[in-house]
Enzyme design. Structure first.
Site, PDB file in Angstrom:
ATOM      1  CB  SER A 182       5.772   0.589   4.405  1.00  0.00           C
ATOM      2  OG  SER A 182       5.207  -0.525   4.302  1.00  0.00           O
ATOM      3  N   GLY A 222       3.011  -5.915   5.743  1.00  0.00           N
ATOM      4  CA  GLY A 222       3.135  -7.145   5.322  1.00  0.00           C
ATOM      5  C   GLY A 222       3.750  -7.386   3.886  1.00  0.00           C
ATOM      6  CB  THR A 223       2.591  -6.373   0.632  1.00  0.00           C
ATOM      7  OG1 THR A 223       1.233  -6.625   0.976  1.00  0.00           O
ATOM      8  CG2 THR A 223       2.931  -6.729  -0.752  1.00  0.00           C
ATOM      9  CG  ASN A 233       4.115   7.505   7.311  1.00  0.00           C
ATOM     10  OD1 ASN A 233       4.419   7.784   6.479  1.00  0.00           O
ATOM     11  ND2 ASN A 233       3.322   6.388   7.514  1.00  0.00           N
ATOM     12  CD  GLU A 267      -5.591  -4.916  -0.081  1.00  0.00           C
ATOM     13  OE1 GLU A 267      -6.551  -5.424  -0.189  1.00  0.00           O
ATOM     14  OE2 GLU A 267      -4.975  -3.872  -0.229  1.00  0.00           O
ATOM     15  CG  ASN A 273       2.152   9.293   0.060  1.00  0.00           C
ATOM     16  OD1 ASN A 273       2.976   9.123   0.918  1.00  0.00           O
ATOM     17  ND2 ASN A 273       1.026   8.695  -0.331  1.00  0.00           N
ATOM     18  CD  GLN A 318      -2.690   1.223   2.396  1.00  0.00           C
ATOM     19  OE1 GLN A 318      -2.881   0.291   3.277  1.00  0.00           O
ATOM     20  NE2 GLN A 318      -3.408   2.596   2.545  1.00  0.00           N
ATOM     21  CB  THR A 342      -0.782   1.349  10.352  1.00  0.00           C
ATOM     22  OG1 THR A 342       0.468   0.718  10.025  1.00  0.00           O
ATOM     23  CG2 THR A 342      -0.843   2.798  10.216  1.00  0.00           C
ATOM     24  CD  GLU A 347      30.051  11.599  -9.918  1.00  0.00           C
ATOM     25  OE1 GLU A 347      30.963  12.669  -9.700  1.00  0.00           O
ATOM     26  OE2 GLU A 347      29.375  11.744 -10.734  1.00  0.00           O
TER      27      GLU A 347
END
Lengths: 588, 446
Positions: free
Chosen positions: B147, B151-152, B213, B78, B235, B11, B186, B261
């Site tokens: 991140s 999990g992903t 964050n 997902e 972001n 995400q 989170t 460099e």
């Protein structure tokens, strides 16, 4: 330096050791020999006197310690525009050793640079320059005619802030040669009104004009005007009307309400720039005195922040700018705002107007409770049909952290069309919550003011409608608040849990009816125990039931409903929904 | 041809990616449908466009129809987040094959991201990567956005990194990672994921730029006046730094300052590869002309902790390397003056063993901002990348959180259930302890 002592030196801007000043006098100051310049400092603490020396008044200063005498050779009169550009961007053809010296060391570590040489070569090609930043580069004049146009014709953005430009004439000379000029920043220059008028087309491409902190020298004009100030102002104003310049952003001193010449600079500038989109006028002590009808029509963004003299009445005057999208009003003298109901309020064509209020002055002016100020202010904003974004941070209303959330909700509920508050998008869910809360929070007030769920009986007082103009709309949207919604929740204490019950004995009519307060959590067993002690009847013989005035019996179920038996000894009174004023029927 | 492939994972990676390509397109004048906005009325502008076009090949691939497709791959386990891009404003910018999503999410679980769920999609991802890589004339490397906490982001990335090392062993891999913020969190298992993924990707990554964050949230609130910053605001600020870092790769010309460099300069030891990022100026749109930002102002500002994108105190550590990447209207002699002034004002302490340590580059393209965004358009900006031992503070904080949970074996069953073993946790934790010691060691004087 003798040539700089010609009379035209008076009025010029100079720099002395980083401090900026205006020349007011040139000549000899006896008894000290040699030429002197009398200067008035921008920073009045820098000077020593008010322009008089040993009884002779050489020049006048606004501030008693704003003036000094300085030897001409210590003064920097500035350079011309092109030289300043060359100084900044063009690579000096110094020997290699010079380059070596440029290498900076941090601690004892040399700083490695990558690509500096080629960058310098590229920047040296002035004709390709598009953006020029000459802040604090002591630019004082345009230089040779046509020189700029020849060397760097493609400049689009120029930052000339904090320079030594003394008059609009020089600015016009520079701008004349830059065909593509789009952004011009003249902040922190003290500019005199031009002697001639600008050629039409000088600023034809200009979109952004920044004039922050340029108005500090409005008094300069007063000095020049001298005694004929009043007449001259009248004169200038006359032709302005004749030529249908109906706008004038006036600068008025706190001491003196005559408009100075600077205000006409702003007004004329606007007329020169037909395509102007953004105009920044921060910290100029501006007073808006007339409605702009012919100029400023293309302006989308207007920054009037830190102009303490702007008050609510002046805002109507700019209300008719057709393209205005963003209005920045932080730290201005506005303490309340009021748009007449039908007229101007609806024709304020601000599409996405951005009121940035961040003044702390409000508290000083306004000793109202915050809420009063708040309602009038935000309710008035509700009248702007196209207001989409609002920022109001750091002002007395939103300062407290604890109530920040509350204030946010109230603002959202008061301004129906708002989409973004304090740069955060208002999601539909948030709006709904805020509006429901608002409806509930002021429900009791609404009730007192004559509000009623039935539209026919709804007679709201004027006062309430004025204080909560959106309330009626919210009632339509979500329905009027019901009575039960408006009950305030009592704190959970035994005192608040007590039920006042009448105790009747239908079979023993000779007994007196008793009134008693019992806690709702009392079990039937306990009630019976208490009654048996009271009536001297064994617990096992007691039969309890209750009737409630609310249970108006229907015909068919009359018998079964009007008396509810309290059978289970282990349940509490509350389990059987026994309520205040109910009757407890005791039989044995 | 020195192309860079961007891979956005999870995400966080995808949302950053969305903001990132939005800004790149704006900077290169590419419309949301991939067509370059050209036909400027005057020649000068056209010449400039050509100049710009010549180099953004590194990040965009031109199709025969004249559309420019980002060299990017979006991967998530997902579909909801990727669907946001599939239906969003830039839906026609990407080829559908670049947007990959699975059906079952990783549920904030490293083990699911890496083993059970991730392994199903990895071959597809590698195939798509190969396809993108084949379009490149000379692939320079990968930029990975993810991140640490998710999990992903943690699990799948570590799997992918291992496989990428296998297939593209010599290519540089740079990471932009969202580090779990000290106070905003989170997921409760963030420390586990973070420690595990750091352990397994350390040897595969060349350089990891970490942001957190909380630091950006604070900047948004304090400097930009955003009352409650959303991920979008966060972001947009972060990608300004990303854009500054990659600007040298995207804008060619004689002034090209190659990131690689800088990277050589930034990473003295393979394991010490977590530079801190700072960015200046950060000013809200309605104050655009109220404040002035000279070269020395922005240089000073980027040494202040309020402009850092990671929460840590640089005064507590020593600098090993420091890179200043300037953009816009910046003149070399002003840079020199600004750095000389910094020397007087700040106690920038370097480690003893490093011969140079300070490197400066200028890119003459001014930064671009999103129209209608929170940031003001400025003429110049600077991004500072500094490898400082102070960042060990961030790792120590994380390790402490890990220890608290692991001592009680809390939440461990979620990982064991997916087939992991406790030994993996111990190993990862030891590796992190070693990393902390490494930082301590490099900071010591002779």
């Amino acid at each position: 330096m003798s040539d700089t002592l010609t009379p035209d030196v008076i009025g010029r801007r100079v720099e002395v050791n980083g401090e900026h000043a205006t020349v007011r006098f040139a000549g000899v100051v006896p008894p000290v020999a040699g030429p002197w310049l009398g200067v008035e400092w921008d920073n009045p603490e820098r000077g020593k006197h008010d322009g008089s020396h040993e009884g002779t008044v050489y020049f006048k200063c606004r501030h008693p310690t704003g003036g000094s005498f300085i030897r001409p050779n210590k003064v920097n009169f500035g350079t011309d525009f092109l030289t300043a550009i060359k100084n900044r961007y063009v690579l000096e053809d110094g020997p290699e050793e010079d380059r070596k010296e440029q290498i900076v060391t941090l601690g004892n570590k040399p700083v490695e640079t990558v690509g500096f040489d080629s960058l310098m070569k590229q920047q040296s090609q002035l004709s390709k320059l598009q953006e020029v930043s000459l802040r604090n580069c002591a630019v004082s004049c345009a230089g040779e005619k046509g020189g700029v146009a020849e060397a760097c014709p493609n400049i689009r953005r120029v930052d000339l802030s904090k320079n030594l430009l003394s008059s609009w004439d020089e600015v016009i000379h520079i701008a004349d040669q830059l065909r593509h000029l789009e952004v011009l920043n003249l902040s922190e220059n003290k500019l005199k009104f031009p002697s001639g008028s600008a050629l039409t087309g000088t600023f034809s491409a200009l979109k952004v004009l920044v004039l922050n902190q340029t108005g500090i020298t409005w008094a300069e004009a007063h000095v020049q005007c001298g005694s004929s100030r009043h007449e001259r102002c009248q004169q200038v104003r006359g032709p302005v009307h004749g030529a249908e310049f109906s706008t004038s952003n006036c600068v008025i001193s706190a001491k003196d309400i005559y408009p100075s010449e600077f205000l006409f600079q702003v007004l004329r500038c606007a007329a020169w720039c037909p395509g102007l989109e953004e105009l920044y006028l921060e910290s100029n002590n501006i007073v808006i005195s007339e409605r702009p009808t012919d100029v400023l029509q293309t302006v989308k963004l207007l920054d009037l922040s830190s102009n303490q003299l702007i008050d609510e009445n002046q805002l109507y005057l700019i209300a008719h700018l057709p393209r205005l999208e963003q209005l920045i009003l932080s730290d201005v003298g506005i303490s309340s705002i009021h748009f007449p109901d039908a007229g101007i309020g609806t024709c304020f064509p601000v599409a996405g107007s951005n009121f940035c209020k961040s003044s702390t002055k409000h508290t000083a002016f306004h000793l109202f409770p915050f809420a009063v100020f708040q309602w009038s202010f935000f309710n008035e904003l509700d009248k702007l049909p196209s207001l989409r974004a609002l920022s109001c941070l750091r002002n007395p209303l939103t300062k407290e952290d604890k109530e920040a959330n509350m204030t946010r909700q109230l603002i959202i509920a008061s301004i129906g069309q708002l989409k973004t508050l304090n740069k955060c998008e208002i999601l539909p869910k948030e709006r709904r919550t805020a509006e429901l809360d608002y409806r509930k929070a002021f429900g009791n007030e609404w009730k007192q003011a004559g509000g009623h769920q039935d539209p026919d009986k709804n007679r709201l007082s004027e006062e309430f409608l004025r204080a909560h103009p959106r309330y009626q709309f919210l009632c339509l949207k979500y329905g009027a608040p019901e009575d039960w919604e408006l009950k305030t929740q009592q704190p959970f204490m035994l005192k608040n849990q007590l039920l006042t019950l009448k105790i009747k004995y239908p079979d023993q009519l000779d007994q007196k009816v008793l009134e008693k307060q019992l806690p709702g959590s009392m079990t039937i067993q306990k009630v019976k125990g208490w009654l048996s002690r009271l009536l001297k009847v064994p617990v096992s013989d007691l039969l309890l039931s209750y009737e409630s005035p609310k249970l108006r019996p229907h015909d068919d179920i009359k018998l079964s409903l009007d008396k509810i038996k309290l059978e289970n000894d282990l349940q509490s009174l509350r389990f059987y929904s026994v309520e205040n004023e109910d009757c407890l029927l005791v039989r044995w | 041809m020195r192309e860079c492939l961007s891979i956005h994972i999870g995400q966080a990676g995808i949302q950053i990616g969305d903001a990132c390509w939005e800004l790149y397109c704006l900077e290169h004048g590419i419309q949301p449908n991939g067509v370059v906005l050209d036909s400027q009325p005057d020649q000068l502008e056209n010449a400039k466009m050509e100049h710009t076009n010549a180099s953004f090949d590194t990040f965009f691939c031109e199709t025969r129809a004249g559309k420019h497709v980002p060299r990017a791959l979006f991967v998530d386990l997902e579909p909801t987040v990727i669907d946001g891009i599939r239906t969003g404003q830039r839906r026609s910018l990407f080829h559908p094959e670049q947007l990959l999503s699975g059906k079952e999410d990783a549920a904030n679980n490293y083990a699911r991201g890496r083993y059970s769920v991730g392994s199903k999609i990895i071959d597809l991802v590698l195939e798509r990567t190969r396809k993108l890589a084949e379009q490149c004339g000379g692939l320079q490397g990968f930029l990975i956005f993810r991140s640490f906490g998710g999990g992903t982001g943690s699990g799948f990335t570590s799997l992918l990194m291992e496989r990428l090392t296998g297939e593209y062993s010599r290519k540089t891999k740079l990471e932009f990672s969202v580090y779990p913020a000290p106070r905003i969190s989170t997921a409760v298992v963030e420390p586990y994921n973070c420690v595990l993924t750091t352990h397994s990707t350390t040897e595969h990554t060349d350089c990891t730029f970490i942001v957190d964050n909380e630091a950006i949230y604070d900047i948004c609130q304090r400097k930009l006046g955003v009352e409650r910053p959303s991920y979008a605001s966060i972001n947009r600020l972060m990608v300004q730094a990303v854009s500054s870092i990659t600007a040298s790769l995207r804008f060619e010309g004689p002034l090209n300052v190659d990131l690689i460099e800088f990277q050589t300069n930034l990473v003295p030891y393979p394991r010490i590869h977590f530079p801190m990022t700072a960015f200046a100026p950060i000013v809200s749109a309605d104050k655009a002309y109220r404040e002035q930002f000279s070269v020395s102002d922005i240089t000073t500002a980027c040494f202040e902790s309020s402009n850092q994108l990671v929460k840590c105190d640089p005064r507590l550590g020593k600098y090993m390397a420091c890179c200043l990447l300037y953009r816009g209207d910046v003149v070399p002699k002003e840079v020199n003056a600004a750095i000389a002034a910094t020397k007087l004002r700040h106690s920038v302490q370097f480690v003893d063993w490093c011969p140079t340590g300070f490197k400066v580059g200028i890119n003459n393209r001014p930064p671009t901002v999103m129209p209608g965004g929170d940031l003001a358009k400025v003429h110049r900006a600077v991004c500072m990348l500094s490898n400082t031992t102070a960042i060990v503070e961030a790792w120590a904080r994380l390790d402490h959180k890990f220890d608290l949970m692991y001592a009680k074996r809390a939440f461990l069953h979620w990982y064991l259930r997916e087939g992991m073993e406790e030994a993996e946790f111990l190993e990862a934790r030891e590796d992190l302890a070693a990393l902390e010691r490494d930082y301590e060691e490099v900071g010591q004087s002779f």
